[in-house]
Each structure stands twice: as C-alpha cells, then as structure tokens.
Design an enzyme around this catalytic site. Structure first.
Site, PDB file in Angstrom:
ATOM      1  N   CYS A  68       0.881  -1.175   0.000  1.00 51.85           N
ATOM      2  CA  CYS A  68       0.000   0.000   0.000  1.00 51.85           C
ATOM      3  C   CYS A  68       0.915   1.220   0.000  1.00 51.85           C
ATOM      4  CB  CYS A  68      -1.016  -0.019   1.148  1.00 51.85           C
ATOM      5  SG  CYS A  68      -0.372   0.230   2.818  1.00 51.85           S
ATOM      6  N   ILE A  72       1.786   0.142   5.937  1.00 51.10           N
ATOM      7  CA  ILE A  72       1.307   0.043   7.322  1.00 51.10           C
ATOM      8  C   ILE A  72      -0.132  -0.471   7.376  1.00 51.10           C
ATOM      9  CG2 ILE A  72       0.805   1.335   9.431  1.00 51.10           C
ATOM     10  CD1 ILE A  72       3.071   3.286   8.630  1.00 51.10           C
ATOM     11  N   HIS A 101      13.847 -14.531  12.357  1.00 48.20           N
ATOM     12  CA  HIS A 101      13.379 -14.389  13.739  1.00 48.20           C
ATOM     13  C   HIS A 101      11.872 -14.551  13.890  1.00 48.20           C
ATOM     14  CE1 HIS A 101      17.051 -12.007  15.476  1.00 48.20           C
ATOM     15  NE2 HIS A 101      17.423 -12.990  14.672  1.00 48.20           N
ATOM     16  N   ARG A 135      15.674 -20.474  19.633  1.00 49.48           N
ATOM     17  CA  ARG A 135      15.046 -19.611  20.637  1.00 49.48           C
ATOM     18  C   ARG A 135      13.863 -18.833  20.078  1.00 49.48           C
ATOM     19  NH1 ARG A 135      19.254 -16.561  18.594  1.00 49.48           N
ATOM     20  NH2 ARG A 135      18.931 -14.310  18.426  1.00 49.48           N
ATOM     21  N   HIS A 136      13.788 -18.710  18.752  1.00 50.16           N
ATOM     22  CA  HIS A 136      12.696 -17.947  18.137  1.00 50.16           C
ATOM     23  C   HIS A 136      11.409 -18.759  18.024  1.00 50.16           C
ATOM     24  CE1 HIS A 136      15.692 -14.972  17.184  1.00 50.16           C
ATOM     25  NE2 HIS A 136      16.405 -15.879  16.545  1.00 50.16           N
TER      26      HIS A 136
HETATM   27  C1  RB5 Z   1      -3.887   5.465   0.642  1.00 48.52           C
HETATM   28  O1  RB5 Z   1      -3.919   6.837   0.402  1.00 48.52           O
HETATM   29  C2  RB5 Z   1      -3.006   5.168   1.854  1.00 48.52           C
HETATM   30  O2  RB5 Z   1      -3.575   5.668   3.016  1.00 48.52           O
HETATM   31  C3  RB5 Z   1      -2.754   3.681   1.982  1.00 48.52           C
HETATM   32  O3  RB5 Z   1      -2.198   3.208   0.811  1.00 48.52           O
HETATM   33  C4  RB5 Z   1      -1.799   3.253   3.077  1.00 48.52           C
HETATM   34  O4  RB5 Z   1      -0.634   3.991   3.059  1.00 48.52           O
HETATM   35  C5  RB5 Z   1      -2.391   3.120   4.411  1.00 48.52           C
HETATM   36  O5  RB5 Z   1      -1.736   2.676   5.374  1.00 48.52           O
END
Ligand code: RB5
Length: 146
Positions: A68, A72, A101, A135-136
C-alpha cells in the site's frame, strides 16, 4: 521456493509496485495469485489485507506480498488474522530478519516509501531465507495464541 504459490495484493497506492513484483515473481517461476487491486482507482486497503489473510489462512498460498502507500495499513489488516505474520519491510536486512526471527509468511512494502530496486532485492531475500527456529520458535508460537 520458486515454483510455489504466492499471492500478491495491494491498494491503489501500491498497485504499480505490486505489478512490478508480480512480474518478477512470474519470471522467477512462481505461480502467482493476484488478489487485486487491478488499477490505480481508489480502493480500501483493509479489503486487500483481508483477502491476503484469507488466502494464507485457508492454505491456498504459503506466502504473500502486500503493498500500500506506506505498507502500514495493509499489514495491520492482514495481521488481524492469527495465521498471518505480515512484516513491514524496508530493506534487505529487515526482510532477512523477518524470516529468521519471526517466520513471517507475508511481506509488506510501502510504495511511497521504498525504492523500487530495494523492494525487489528485499523480496528475493524474504523468499530465500529460512526461519532460524531455536530460541525464536517458542516466541513465534506465542504469536498465534489467543
Ligand atoms: C492510501 O492513500 C493510503 O492511506 C494507503 O495506501 C496506506 O498507506 C495506508 O496505510
């Protein structure tokens, strides 16, 4: 793992990198399941993170690649499923450690943050690095507990 099945998924902000990585995987001999999106038209990243999680949890594929804008949101979405260990990776080192890990089964990239060549190299490392165990192993097992 060449020849194995791997899924790819992205939102609109990760579409271009997803397409590039898909082509690399196909050229390397992977059987690639493309879960979308299929254009740069605006979509919601949780839908694609969930599609990836379903493909992993059902056993349809063993590995996945998510993209994305930042990596995140789509990794958060995929990680809601306890069978998914999606690692947001920024370079070859984080790719290697996510396997050694964390036994990560999904790698996530942020198209707006990572250079194309870095992502391509990190994906190769991710796919060619084994879990170190030892250990992991107990720590990773705890990730799947309620
Ligand atoms: C899209 O604009 C953006 O928010 C999405 O791709 C992403 O980065 C969200 O975490």
């Amino acid at each position: 793992m060449a020849g194995a099945s791997i899924a790819v998924a992205s939102d609109h902000a990760g579409f271009d990198l997803k397409e590039l990585l898909k082509r690399d995987l196909q050229q390397a001999g992977y059987d690639v399941l493309d879960l979308g999106t299929n254009s740069t038209a605006s979509v919601d990243y949780p839908d694609f993170g969930k599609a990836m999680a379903d493909a992993i949890a059902s056993g349809q594929v063993a590995r996945g690649v998510l993209v994305c804008g930042t990596g995140i949101g789509i990794s958060i979405a995929a990680n809601r499923n306890p069978k998914v260990r999606a690692a947001l990776v920024h370079d070859e080192t984080s790719a290697r450690l996510s396997r050694e890990h964390n036994d990560a089964n999904v790698v996530a990239f942020g198209q707006r943050l990572i250079g194309t060549e870095t992502a391509r190299a990190a994906l190769k490392v991710f796919l060619n690095t084994e879990f170190a165990g030892g250990r992991h192993a107990g720590r990773v097992a705890k990730l799947s507990k309620d």
